[in-house]
Design a protein around this motif. Sequence first.
Motif, mmCIF file in Angstrom:
data_model
loop_
_atom_site.group_PDB
_atom_site.id
_atom_site.type_symbol
_atom_site.label_atom_id
_atom_site.label_comp_id
_atom_site.label_asym_id
_atom_site.label_seq_id
_atom_site.Cartn_x
_atom_site.Cartn_y
_atom_site.Cartn_z
ATOM 1 N N ILE A 54 0.855 -1.182 0.000
ATOM 2 C CA ILE A 54 0.000 0.000 0.000
ATOM 3 C C ILE A 54 0.894 1.235 0.000
ATOM 4 O O ILE A 54 1.758 1.400 0.873
ATOM 5 C CB ILE A 54 -0.951 0.002 1.206
ATOM 6 N N LEU A 55 0.694 2.085 -1.012
ATOM 7 C CA LEU A 55 1.508 3.284 -1.194
ATOM 8 C C LEU A 55 0.684 4.536 -0.920
ATOM 9 O O LEU A 55 -0.533 4.556 -1.120
ATOM 10 C CB LEU A 55 2.039 3.360 -2.624
ATOM 11 N N ASN A 56 1.374 5.578 -0.499
ATOM 12 C CA ASN A 56 0.791 6.909 -0.402
ATOM 13 C C ASN A 56 0.792 7.508 -1.807
ATOM 14 O O ASN A 56 1.845 7.621 -2.439
ATOM 15 C CB ASN A 56 1.629 7.764 0.553
ATOM 16 N N THR A 57 -0.377 7.873 -2.329
ATOM 17 C CA THR A 57 -0.430 8.357 -3.707
ATOM 18 C C THR A 57 0.276 9.688 -3.907
ATOM 19 O O THR A 57 0.695 10.016 -5.018
ATOM 20 C CB THR A 57 -1.891 8.502 -4.187
ATOM 21 N N SER A 58 0.423 10.480 -2.850
ATOM 22 C CA SER A 58 1.032 11.805 -3.012
ATOM 23 C C SER A 58 2.503 11.718 -3.369
ATOM 24 O O SER A 58 2.999 12.483 -4.206
ATOM 25 C CB SER A 58 0.850 12.640 -1.748
ATOM 26 N N ASP A 59 3.230 10.781 -2.760
ATOM 27 C CA ASP A 59 4.667 10.687 -3.016
ATOM 28 C C ASP A 59 5.140 9.262 -3.318
ATOM 29 O O ASP A 59 6.336 9.012 -3.424
ATOM 30 C CB ASP A 59 5.466 11.250 -1.843
ATOM 31 N N LEU A 60 4.188 8.317 -3.421
ATOM 32 C CA LEU A 60 4.477 6.910 -3.704
ATOM 33 C C LEU A 60 5.351 6.261 -2.635
ATOM 34 O O LEU A 60 6.037 5.259 -2.899
ATOM 35 C CB LEU A 60 5.128 6.746 -5.089
ATOM 36 N N SER A 61 5.313 6.789 -1.432
ATOM 37 C CA SER A 61 6.054 6.153 -0.338
ATOM 38 C C SER A 61 5.264 4.947 0.177
ATOM 39 O O SER A 61 4.036 4.959 0.214
ATOM 40 C CB SER A 61 6.285 7.146 0.798
ATOM 41 N N PRO A 62 5.963 3.866 0.588
ATOM 42 C CA PRO A 62 5.270 2.685 1.094
ATOM 43 C C PRO A 62 4.707 2.926 2.498
ATOM 44 O O PRO A 62 5.414 3.398 3.384
ATOM 45 C CB PRO A 62 6.361 1.612 1.111
ATOM 46 N N LEU A 63 3.433 2.612 2.683
ATOM 47 C CA LEU A 63 2.785 2.737 3.985
ATOM 48 C C LEU A 63 2.707 1.405 4.708
ATOM 49 O O LEU A 63 2.784 1.352 5.933
ATOM 50 C CB LEU A 63 1.377 3.312 3.819
ATOM 51 N N LYS A 64 2.545 0.335 3.929
ATOM 52 C CA LYS A 64 2.465 -0.984 4.551
ATOM 53 C C LYS A 64 2.704 -2.072 3.509
ATOM 54 O O LYS A 64 2.261 -1.946 2.362
ATOM 55 C CB LYS A 64 1.103 -1.200 5.220
ATOM 56 N N VAL A 65 3.406 -3.109 3.911
ATOM 57 C CA VAL A 65 3.605 -4.305 3.101
ATOM 58 C C VAL A 65 2.963 -5.461 3.855
ATOM 59 O O VAL A 65 3.309 -5.723 5.010
ATOM 60 C CB VAL A 65 5.095 -4.586 2.849
#
Length: 539
Positions: free
Chosen positions: A246-257
Motif C-alpha cells: 500500500i503506497l501513499n499516492t502523493s509521493d508513492l512512499s510505502p505505507l504498509k507491506v
Amino acid sequence: MTKLPFLLSISAVLLCSSFAGNTAPTKKTTMSATEIVAAKKLYQDNCQSCHGVDRLGAMGPALLPENLARFRKNKAIKVINTGRAATQMPAFNKTLTESEIASLANYIYTPSKASLKWTASDISASKVQHFDQSKLPNEAQFDADLMNLFIVVELGDHSASLLNGDTFERLDRFKTRFALHGGPKYSPDGRFVFFASRDGWISKYDIYNRKTVSEVRAAINTRNIAISSNGKYLIVGNYLPNNVVILNTSDLSPLKVIDAKDSDGNSSRVSAVYNAPPRHSFIVALKDVKEVWEIPYSDAGGVEVYKGWAHDYRVEAKAEGWQADLSKEDEQFPVRRIKTDDYLNDFFFDPDYINLIGTARNSHNGQVINLDTKKKIASIGLTGMPHLGSGITWNYQDKEVFASPNIKEGKITVIDMENWNIIKEIKTEGPGFFMRSHSKSRYAWTDVFFGPNNDKVHVIDKSTLKIVKTLSPSPGKNAAHVEFTKDGKFVLLSVWDMEGELIVYDAETLDIVKRMPMKKPSGKYNVYNKINYERGTSH
C-alpha cells in the motif's frame, strides 16, 4: 517463452495460466552444473524475452519453484511442447528437441540465485523523482474537457497516448515502463493516472501538466493496482514477493507491506486487487489459498458505515485473529479474511459491492459470496473460462443482469443478479476477452479475441440479447477492447497490431468516424467512466 519481442500483455487470466494450476506439489529438482549452463542458454534464447532475466517475469509470468509449487513438471513439459490455448504461449515441439524441452522444464524448477525479497526499504530506495509536484501548475495546461480524456496504452513500443475524447486528437504521447499490466487507474479528481508494469514499477503521470512526475518499484512481479475512493492510497497486488503493498499516492512512499498468507501461514500469489467504493475498502484475490481479503482504508479508525451497516473492523479482527500484529489502536489496513470453497482468482462485484462473483480456473461453476456475511450464497454453472473481470451489467426486462465473455468458449453468459440463474448464453464466433457498453447506449460490444475470427467484433442489443451486427474493422488483424466516450456517443476500438490503429465508431449508427494509426494499441481508459465506475466498463 518466445523470441518475439512484443507479445500481448493481456491479463492474469491469460499469461499466468501458462504456468498455474491447482495441482499437487512437484519434487525438488537437482541439475548438474553443466546441465544448468546448457539449460540457462536455452532459456535465454527462447524464454527470457517474455519471462524475464533470472526468470523473474516480464510479459509472461515468473518461472520459479516458488510459483510453480502446485504445477506438476510433466504438465510443464506438455505446455512447452504444445503451447497453451487462449494464451500467448507458443509451442516449441518443432523448434526444440525432446531432451531440450525436458532440460528447460528441469531448469525452471531449480532455485534462482536472484533475490526474491523486495522490502519497504527497497521500494523507498527505488524511487525516481522526475519533477517536483509542488512546483507544477494545479490547472490543466491545455484546453479540453478534462472528464472526457482517454489514456490509450500502446504495447508496440511501450508508450501511452493522452487523447481528447471530443476531437480524438492526441494531446501527448509518452514512454511507459515495459509491459504495462492491469489497466491504469485515475485519481478521483482525474488529474493523475497511475500505471503498473509486470516488473513492479508504479508510475505517476500528471495529466494537467503532461508529465510523468515520479516512479517506484513496488515488487519484482506485479499483477495490478487499485486506488482508494478518497484518492490517498494505492494498493499493489504482486506475484513476487507474495504480498500486497500500500503506497501513499502523493509521493508513492510505502505505507504498509502485507504478506499474502492465509490463516494457517500458507503463502499465495495475489491475483488481483480492487477498490470497493461503498465499502471504503480494498478487495484482494488470492491465487493459491482459499481466502478473499477485505482491507479497509478509512481514516475513521477502521469503523465503516454504509447502507445502514456499521462494522468495527478492529473488534472483529481481534475476535477472529485476522492479523497477528493488530495490537495498536492506530493500526492501519487490517485484513478481514473471507474463507472460500475454492481458489478464486477472477472477480466481479454487484453495483453495491455487497456480493462478489468469483470463478476458479479448474472448476465449472462460479461462486457468489456475500461480503457482509462472509458466506457463499449461490453457485452459478459457468463452464469454460469466463472472464468475469471484463463483465458488465445493465437492466434487462426490469431486472439487473450481468454478462461475461469467455476465454475458452465462444459465448457470452448473461446472468440474473437477483436469483443468479443463467438467462441466456449468446453464441459468438469464438472465445472473447473484452466486453464493454455504456449506460446511455443500447448496445454491448464484445470481441472474438482468440482463434481464426479474432478480427471480428460483435455488437449485441441489450434489450433483446441478440447480436445485431458483426464488424470486421481491419480484416486479418486482431480487433479488441472498446471504450465509450463520457456521453456514450462514440466507441473507441483497438486493432492489436504493430501497424495497428485506433478506430472511432458512432455508437448509434455503428459507422466509422475516424482511424488513427498506432503501435499495437490495447486498452483505452476514459477518465469520467473510470472514476465514476460507469456500468459499461471494467472497474
